[in-house]
Design an enzyme around this catalytic site. Structure first.
Site, mmCIF file in Angstrom:
data_model
loop_
_atom_site.group_PDB
_atom_site.id
_atom_site.type_symbol
_atom_site.label_atom_id
_atom_site.label_comp_id
_atom_site.label_asym_id
_atom_site.label_seq_id
_atom_site.Cartn_x
_atom_site.Cartn_y
_atom_site.Cartn_z
ATOM 1 C CG HIS A 121 -1.858 1.023 1.429
ATOM 2 N ND1 HIS A 121 -1.558 2.287 1.852
ATOM 3 C CD2 HIS A 121 -3.193 1.005 1.208
ATOM 4 C CE1 HIS A 121 -2.675 3.013 1.900
ATOM 5 N NE2 HIS A 121 -3.675 2.253 1.517
ATOM 6 C CG ASP A 198 0.909 -2.295 6.279
ATOM 7 O OD1 ASP A 198 -0.028 -2.424 7.091
ATOM 8 O OD2 ASP A 198 0.809 -1.639 5.223
ATOM 9 C CD GLN A 201 -6.608 -4.323 4.178
ATOM 10 O OE1 GLN A 201 -7.562 -5.028 4.476
ATOM 11 N NE2 GLN A 201 -6.756 -3.064 3.800
ATOM 12 C CE LYS A 224 -6.893 -0.143 6.504
ATOM 13 N NZ LYS A 224 -7.722 0.426 5.450
ATOM 14 C CB CYS A 362 -3.861 3.468 -1.386
ATOM 15 S SG CYS A 362 -5.046 4.716 -0.957
#
Ligand code: 7TS
Length: 404
Positions: A121, A198, A201, A224, A362
């Site tokens: 991302h 990261d 998600q 999220k 993104c």
């Protein structure tokens, strides 16, 4: 799926109970909905013990501090970390930038390489481009294969004596790929590199254990995973955080200040300058408890079942192309409908009350690699069910007929 029932789950979400339209919300990778339990916790803070934290001596100020710190402990336990390793930020983006400023700019030189992947991302790419520019380090990347997996056949091509920092996404927001982050962290550590994962998600969908992954930094966002906006987490290994310079200067991050200089507070407070997002941090603790109440294994199985079902239905249509590995993936499906521009598709689906994402997500380098200008994406969470997917597929078929 046992007793788990998404229709019953919707009772906990005011956006479902208030909605006059049948809501088919399939944009969970962008942000999830919030349960009443989280909204109640925000309200409880503002109405019962609203005060700044770590400074008030009156009793409800102490309560605000205690609840804020309880939330930190809940989140620490959730990811198998010590509470001194949990820094409250405004979200994944700020968490990554904190490392890019406070660690990378002070530790990299023109001799060094930063290694990322081709499926990041923008939040886990642009901060490293900026850090590379500032330190004159080189930026390298691991490409991904046709099936959406990272090209790790010959890791020595990427992990070298020059590699000083490795940043990788745990789960791709476009391809749904779940990366072998534990292996990647080991490969990075074997060449002496520092690692950041990261988890924006991944964390909402599966168990996350800092001791197991063993990364130096891990970033994720509250919104999220059913929590409020404006709150996120940076996990850092205590020995890394101890050695780092602060990111921002201001109140609460100091131990002592003279007109000329300052000394720093203990971790994690050294990295929490100014009044934090108190309500949001407390709300994130409530979101974590709500997730724990359902169980991450249940959530993960539900996501897998829905994804499998959606892929089966989508692959039965002639006009659909799905990006990435069709099977072992997170509950995120990016796809094309032949002859229909993604924005048109999203608008037509909206007329049927179906919310999906369309655009570059993104992740422009991924779009370039896939050879598309934009894509569609459906992403699922606990309140979605097979009915949602049926409606989604019917609406796609209807739209494809209009454009045929
Ligand atoms: N990393 C990944 C993998 C993401 O998917 C996102 C947001 C971020 C970082 C940034 O998170 P933030 O909370 O700081 O904004 N992804 C998306 C998306 O896919 N659609 O909207 C936001």
């Amino acid at each position: 799926m046992g007793n788990f029932d998404p229709i019953q789950i919707r009772e906990d979400f005011p956006i479902y109970t208030n909605s006059e339209l049948p809501l088919v919300y399939l944009d969970n990778a962008a942000t999830t909905q919030r349960p009443q339990a989280v909204l109640d916790e925000l309200n409880r803070y503002y109405t019962e013990f609203n005060a700044n934290v770590h400074r008030a001596v009156y009793s409800f100020g102490e309560k605000a501090t205690a609840v804020y710190e309880d939330s930190r402990q809940t989140i620490a336990d959730f990811i198998g970390a010590d509470n001194t390793s949990i820094i409250f930020t405004s979200g994944t983006t700020e968490s990554i930038n904190l490392v890019a400023y406070a660690w990378a700019r002070n530790n990299l030189t023109s001799e060094d390489e930063i290694l990322v992947t081709e499926m990041e991302h923008h939040s886990n790419l642009v901060p490293w481009q900026l850090a590379a520019k500032a330190t004159r380090a080189s930026l390298k990347y691991i490409p991904f294969n046709e099936d959406g997996s990272l090209d790790l056949e010959d890791p020595d091509k990427y992990f070298t004596a020059k590699t000083k920092f490795v940043a990788v996404t745990h789960q791709s927001n476009v391809l749904g790929t779940i990366n072998p982050v534990k292996d990647i962290v080991r490969m990075a550590h074997d060449v002496g590199a520092v690692t950041l994962v990261d988890g924006a998600q991944w964390v909402p969908h599966g168990r996350t254990d800092m001791q197991d992954i063993d990364c130096d930094f891990y970033a994720f966002s509250g919104h999220k995973m059913l929590g409020p906006t404006g709150i996120g987490i940076l996990y850092g290994k205590p020995e890394m955080l101890e050695k780092m310079q602060p990111f921002q200067g201001g109140g609460e991050m100091i131990k002592s200040v003279t007109m000329e200089q300052a000394t720093w507070n203990d971790i994690p407070y050294k990295f929490e300058a100014g009044t934090p997002n108190i309500a949001q941090a407390i709300g994130l603790g409530a979101a974590v408890k709500y997730i724990q109440g359902i169980g991450l294994d249940v959530i993960q199985n539900h996501g897998r079942d829905l994804t499998k079902y959606a892929i089966k239905k989508l692959t039965q249509m002639d006009s659909i192309k799905i990006h990435g590995n069709q099977h072992d993936r997170g509950p995120v499906i990016s796809f094309e409908v032949t002859g229909v521009h993604p924005h048109d598709l999203a608008q037509f689906l909206d007329q049927d009350g179906i919310a999906i994402r369309a655009g570059q997500l993104c992740a422009q380098p991924i779009m370039d690699k896939l050879g598309v200008f934009a894509t569609n994406r459906a992403s699922f969470y606990i309140y979605n069910n097979e009915q949602d997917i049926n409606k989604f597929c019917e609406s796609i078929e209807k739209t494809a007929r209009i454009f045929a």
